[in-house]
Structures are given as C-alpha cells and as structure tokens.
Design an enzyme around this catalytic site. Structure first.
Site, PDB file in Angstrom:
ATOM      1  N   ASP A 175       0.823  -1.210   0.000  1.00 19.94           N
ATOM      2  CA  ASP A 175       0.000   0.000   0.000  1.00 19.94           C
ATOM      3  C   ASP A 175       0.866   1.273   0.000  1.00 19.94           C
ATOM      4  OD1 ASP A 175       1.060  -0.216   2.488  1.00 19.94           O
ATOM      5  OD2 ASP A 175      -0.834  -0.005   3.582  1.00 19.94           O
ATOM      6  N   HIS A 226      24.429   9.122 -17.929  1.00 10.67           N
ATOM      7  CA  HIS A 226      23.377   9.287 -16.910  1.00 10.67           C
ATOM      8  C   HIS A 226      23.541   8.241 -15.798  1.00 10.67           C
ATOM      9  CE1 HIS A 226      20.276  11.916 -19.279  1.00 10.67           C
ATOM     10  NE2 HIS A 226      21.375  12.554 -18.962  1.00 10.67           N
ATOM     11  N   ASP A 250      26.213  15.758 -11.994  1.00  9.31           N
ATOM     12  CA  ASP A 250      25.126  16.379 -12.759  1.00  9.31           C
ATOM     13  C   ASP A 250      23.904  16.307 -11.850  1.00  9.31           C
ATOM     14  OD1 ASP A 250      23.087  17.062 -14.488  1.00  9.31           O
ATOM     15  OD2 ASP A 250      23.849  15.871 -16.171  1.00  9.31           O
ATOM     16  N   ASP A 263      19.456  22.444 -13.851  1.00  8.46           N
ATOM     17  CA  ASP A 263      20.227  21.341 -14.449  1.00  8.46           C
ATOM     18  C   ASP A 263      21.680  21.796 -14.527  1.00  8.46           C
ATOM     19  OD1 ASP A 263      21.022  19.075 -15.729  1.00  8.46           O
ATOM     20  OD2 ASP A 263      19.959  19.475 -17.610  1.00  8.46           O
ATOM     21  N   HIS A 302      26.950  13.444 -26.846  1.00 10.56           N
ATOM     22  CA  HIS A 302      25.552  13.905 -26.640  1.00 10.56           C
ATOM     23  C   HIS A 302      25.364  15.322 -27.167  1.00 10.56           C
ATOM     24  CE1 HIS A 302      26.961  16.376 -23.271  1.00 10.56           C
ATOM     25  NE2 HIS A 302      27.586  15.306 -22.787  1.00 10.56           N
ATOM     26  N   HIS A 336      14.113  18.316 -18.955  1.00  8.10           N
ATOM     27  CA  HIS A 336      14.149  18.410 -20.418  1.00  8.10           C
ATOM     28  C   HIS A 336      12.794  18.976 -20.794  1.00  8.10           C
ATOM     29  CE1 HIS A 336      17.300  14.940 -20.452  1.00  8.10           C
ATOM     30  NE2 HIS A 336      17.817  16.095 -20.134  1.00  8.10           N
ATOM     31  N   GLU A 395      25.953  22.491 -22.241  1.00 10.48           N
ATOM     32  CA  GLU A 395      26.592  21.401 -21.496  1.00 10.48           C
ATOM     33  C   GLU A 395      27.518  20.538 -22.348  1.00 10.48           C
ATOM     34  OE1 GLU A 395      23.933  18.154 -20.435  1.00 10.48           O
ATOM     35  OE2 GLU A 395      22.223  19.374 -21.041  1.00 10.48           O
ATOM     36  N   TYR A 442      34.417  12.636 -23.172  1.00  7.30           N
ATOM     37  CA  TYR A 442      34.418  11.360 -22.438  1.00  7.30           C
ATOM     38  C   TYR A 442      35.398  10.432 -23.141  1.00  7.30           C
ATOM     39  CZ  TYR A 442      30.139  13.720 -21.226  1.00  7.30           C
ATOM     40  OH  TYR A 442      29.241  14.686 -20.840  1.00  7.30           O
ATOM     41  N   ARG A 448      32.209  17.031 -17.921  1.00  6.27           N
ATOM     42  CA  ARG A 448      31.052  17.796 -18.447  1.00  6.27           C
ATOM     43  C   ARG A 448      30.908  19.039 -17.585  1.00  6.27           C
ATOM     44  NH1 ARG A 448      27.534  13.977 -18.879  1.00  6.27           N
ATOM     45  NH2 ARG A 448      26.070  14.147 -17.143  1.00  6.27           N
ATOM     46  N   GLU A 481      28.007  22.116 -17.160  1.00  6.68           N
ATOM     47  CA  GLU A 481      26.641  22.442 -17.607  1.00  6.68           C
ATOM     48  C   GLU A 481      26.101  23.633 -16.818  1.00  6.68           C
ATOM     49  OE1 GLU A 481      23.693  19.349 -16.836  1.00  6.68           O
ATOM     50  OE2 GLU A 481      22.439  20.175 -18.437  1.00  6.68           O
TER      51      GLU A 481
HETATM   52  N1  GLY Z   1      20.700  16.120 -16.244  1.00  8.24           N
HETATM   53  C1  GLY Z   1      20.388  15.572 -17.497  1.00  8.24           C
HETATM   54  C2  GLY Z   1      20.904  16.402 -18.586  1.00  8.24           C
HETATM   55  O1  GLY Z   1      21.863  17.134 -18.408  1.00  8.24           O
HETATM   56  O2  GLY Z   1      20.348  16.467 -19.641  1.00  8.24           O
HETATM   57 MN    MN Z   2      21.090  18.941 -19.233  1.00  7.08          MN
HETATM   58 MN    MN Z   3      22.369  17.754 -16.468  1.00  2.15          MN
END
Ligand code: GLY
Ligand code: MN
Ligand code: MN
Length: 468
Positions: A57, A255, A272, A283, A355, A366, A389, A393, A428, A430
């Site tokens: 529950d 991720h 991140d 973010d 990416h 996002h 960002e 890598y 990275r 960002e």
């Molecule tokens: N934190 C996920 C991204 O940077 O898109």
């Molecule tokens: Mn991001």
């Molecule tokens: Mn991020």
C-alpha cells in the site's frame, strides 16, 4: 554581488526554509493566455497525474502533471481541470477530492471544493467522483474538446466513453501539448519568481557544498547526501532528476545514477545534479578532482570543455540558434582533440562528445518546446531558458568507433597510445542560461567553473566532511 548575498541568506546558519507562497495571479494569467489560443467554441480538460503503487500500500512520491500545475498551482491527485472560455460564469472549473476526515488523518489536509474556490480561485469546484455525471453541464452542445491522452489511463477510458467511441456526444478531440509548450517555453517574471531562479540558486549552492566536501574514500552516495541536504535545507521538496555522481570510469557514463562507488585519489567526479523548486528544475554539472588537484591530463581536457562552453555562452542573444552554439562547441573541442592527437579530423568530434549540448529547462528538466521552426533551427528569444553542457568522455570504446570511420590501423595505434593516459576521464560542465533582451544571463554562474576557483574551493570543508 546581489546574487551572492541572496545565496548566503538562503543557506545561512540561522535561516530556515520558508514555504513557497504562490502568486495566484500568475496562474490566472496563464489560463487566460491559454484560453485565448484555443479554437473558437472549444473547451479543454486536463487530467491530473495518476498515483502509482510502489509495493503493497506504499505509493511512489506524487508529483502533479506539469501542464495541470502550470495552469492551476494545484498539487493534489484525483483532480481534473476544465476550462471553458465561452461559458458566462464557469470558465475555470475544478473537480477535486472531497474532504474526508478519515483519510486526512492519514494523508494530510485536502483543499476540497471549498479550498479549490477560495485558494485556487476556481469559478466553481465539484467532487472528482461526480465528474462523469456533472462534467457535461459545463460544456456547450458541440465544439472541440482539448484533452491529452496517455497521461491518466483511468481518465482516458472515461473521456473515450463520454466523448468518443459510440458516445452520443461524439466530438472532435484536440491535443493541447503544443499550445502549452509554446507558452511554457518563454519564461516570464512569474516563472522566475515562482521557482526557476530559486531552483538554480539552491542547486548552485549545493554544488559549492559538494565540491567543498569531496575527499578520497568518500562514496558517491555521500556526495548525493550533501546535494540533497542542501536542497531540503533550502526548501526544495525533491530533486529535478536523479543525482548523477560518477567518479573515475563512471564519469564516462552519461546518466550514471547508481552512485555506489568509493571515490579514489586521482579520479575526477562528474556531478550532474539539481533541485526542483516550485515545480521548476535546474540542471547543473560540475566535474572536479577527488583529491582537490586536477592531474595534467584532467586539466587539459577540462580546459578544452570550459573554453568550448564559454565560446557558446558568449554567443547567446536573441536571434541566434542552438545549432550555432553547438557548432562553436564542436569547433573548440574538435580542434583541441586534433591538437592532442585524439582525432585526425575535427569532424569526428562526436566520438568523444557523445551527446547534444543544449535543451530547454523549466517545469521539467528536459522541458517542452520545439527545437525547429519550419524545419530550421529555432532562433532564441528573450525569456527562453536552456542548458549549455559540452563534455569530453574518453571511453575505451572510442577506438572501436574510430575503426568504423576512415582511420588506418597505424593511425588507430597512434591514437590508442595518445588517449591511454586519459582513459576513463569524463568531463562535463553544464550551466543554465536565460536569454535576455540584449544577450544572456548565466543563472548558475555562482557555482565555480574555473580550474583555480575549483581547486581553491576544494581546500575548504563542507557539510559532508567526515574529518573536520
Ligand atoms: N541532467 C540531465 C541532462 O543534463 O540532460
Ligand atoms: Mn542537461
Ligand atoms: Mn544535467
């Protein structure tokens, strides 16, 4: 300077997080703006997010559906929003859970219909359980209905039954996603004041505290605890997304969120992590050396990523596109990697970048909003808020990827030797960028990015330190 003072106040030893007070006029303005965009004669219904059982529950943490929240500020499950711009009196109708003393003893106070009118300013409110019998009285006989399927399966069945398949009230069902996405894409003062700015400030402060706390031997999960402590301490009820704290080889998993490894001297740790506040998510990513000093190889890669990010940030102003920013990043990183002997041609840069470099942020990390207009990259506008960002890598599988490109065995062997000292380093950086009338504001600038600033900060102790 002003921002710094705000943050010190946010986290000062004698201050406590205060509950967020919602300015309901912002939600009213959004409803009016949305109703002005609706097709003439139409009405709109918005389902709440359903509750999901975790086990037995016990339910998963509940978070209201973003569009529902955007238009109402209402967080309770079992609710339906109905907007009918052509109605004389009841343009804004809510169906909500009834007050229920027995349930409120367990789960807390509910607004009930009275609260929905008094606090949320609904023109009228009815019981959720009466939706089926009562909803049609608020709709004209015909006219399209905006309703988005696949958010709440139980309500989808009811809506299909009432308005679609075999129903006597068969009407055109339209999707409101793009209308709302366009509204949500442009952040107004209300968005910034209701949470986005605070989400970014809290997250930047958490990065500072984490950077101060990191030391060899600490587990990634302890760093997560520092982030979440600072979030909660400053009134953020939940994370914008799961914490990504990747040390050593985990810095090369984009991720990674298991966060179980013990960090070692000589590793970098890529963090991140960002908070949600007032339903808005920041973010932010920072990458730092676990022992407080970047190695030569880490420093070289870090500086290339930072230079690339700065090149893109400095280009931001209304009229330019994310594509232009991405091209600037590719150019700086590509040249850097050719210089290091990782690539023979900078056009292969994505072997190490892996990416995209930007996405909208807002009620979702996002966030919604199209990236193309008429098939072309969308020009930025004042009020848009997005990430920049870039990353590098150095994964062992980079060589396999280069094999599939036009690299000879000899070139691959040289590259294998060149990247060997850099293997398993992931960097990275960002930040959260707001487009202003003249240019941009880096909303997350409070969290340091320069190598010397990071190394200086790491000499300080943070809330997560075991050795004081
Ligand atoms: N934190 C996920 C991204 O940077 O898109
Ligand atoms: Mn991001
Ligand atoms: Mn991020």
């Amino acid at each position: 300077m002003k921002t710094v003072l705000l943050i010190v106040a946010l986290c000062g030893a004698h201050t406590f997080a205060q509950p967020l007070t919602l300015d309901m006029t912002v939600f009213a303005e959004r409803r009016t703006a949305f109703m002005n965009k609706m097709e003439p004669g139409s009405a709109a219904m918005f389902p709440c997010k359903p509750e999901y059982l975790r086990n037995g529950d016990v339910e998963y943490e509940y978070r209201q559906e973003s569009n529902f929240y955007y238009l109402t500020g209402f967080e309770e499950p079992q609710s339906i929003l109905l907007l009918n711009p052509t109605a004389e009196r009841y343009k804004f109708v809510l169906f909500v859970r009834d007050r229920n003393q027995a349930m409120e003893i367990w789960d807390g106070t509910r607004y009930g219909t009275e609260g929905a009118m008094r606090i949320l300013h609904a023109d009228t409110a009815l019981a959720y359980n009466d939706f089926r019998s009562a909803a049609k009285q608020f709709l004209s006989k015909e006219g399209a209905l905006y309703y988005n399927f696949n958010i709440n399966p139980q309500l989808d069945l009811m809506i299909r039954d009432m308005f679609v398949e075999g129903s006597s009230d068969n009407r055109s069902i339209k999707n409101s996603t793009s209308l709302l996405a366009e509204m949500r894409l442009i952040k107004k003062d209300g968005d910034l004041a209701l949470g986005l700015r605070t989400a970014v400030n809290i997250s930047a402060q958490a990065h500072i505290e984490a950077i101060k706390s990191i030391e060899p031997g600490m587990s990634e999960m302890e760093v997560q605890a520092v982030f979440e402590y600072v979030y909660r301490k400053n009134g953020s009820p939940r994370n914008g997304y799961p914490c990504i704290i990747g040390s050593g080889p985990n810095s090369c998993i984009l991720h990674y969120s298991q966060n179980t490894r013990a960090m070692k001297s000589g590793d970098v740790v890529l963090m991140d992590c960002a908070a949600e506040y007032g339903y808005y998510s920041a973010d932010i990513t920072r990458t730092v050396p676990v022992n407080g000093t970047f190695t030569k190889e880490q420093r070289v890669l870090y500086q290339i990523v930072l230079d690339a990010q700065n090149a893109a940030i400095h280009l931001v102003r209304p009229g330019v596109s994310m594509k232009l920013l991405a091209d600037a990043i590719d150019s700086v990183i590509g040249s850097g990697l050719v210089r290091l002997g990782f690539l023979k041609d900078k056009k292969d840069v994505n072997v190490f970048t892996l990416h995209g470099y930007s996405h909208w942020i807002g009620l979702e990390v996002h966030d919604v909003g199209s990236y193309l207009v008429e098939g072309k990259p969308r020009p930025l506008e004042e009020g848009m808020c997005f990430t920049i960002e870039p990353g590098i890598y150095v994964r062992p599988d980079a060589i396999d990827k280069l094999k599939r490109k036009s690299y000879t065995e000899q070139e691959l062997s040289q590259i294998r030797n060149r990247i060997a000292p850099y293997l398993n380093i992931g960097i990275r950086i960002e930040d959260d960028i707001l487009v202003t009338k003249q240019g941009y504001e880096n909303m997350s600038a409070l969290a340091p990015r320069e190598i010397r600033e990071i190394e200086k900060l790491m000499k300080e102790k943070g809330v997560g330190n075991t050795t004081q």
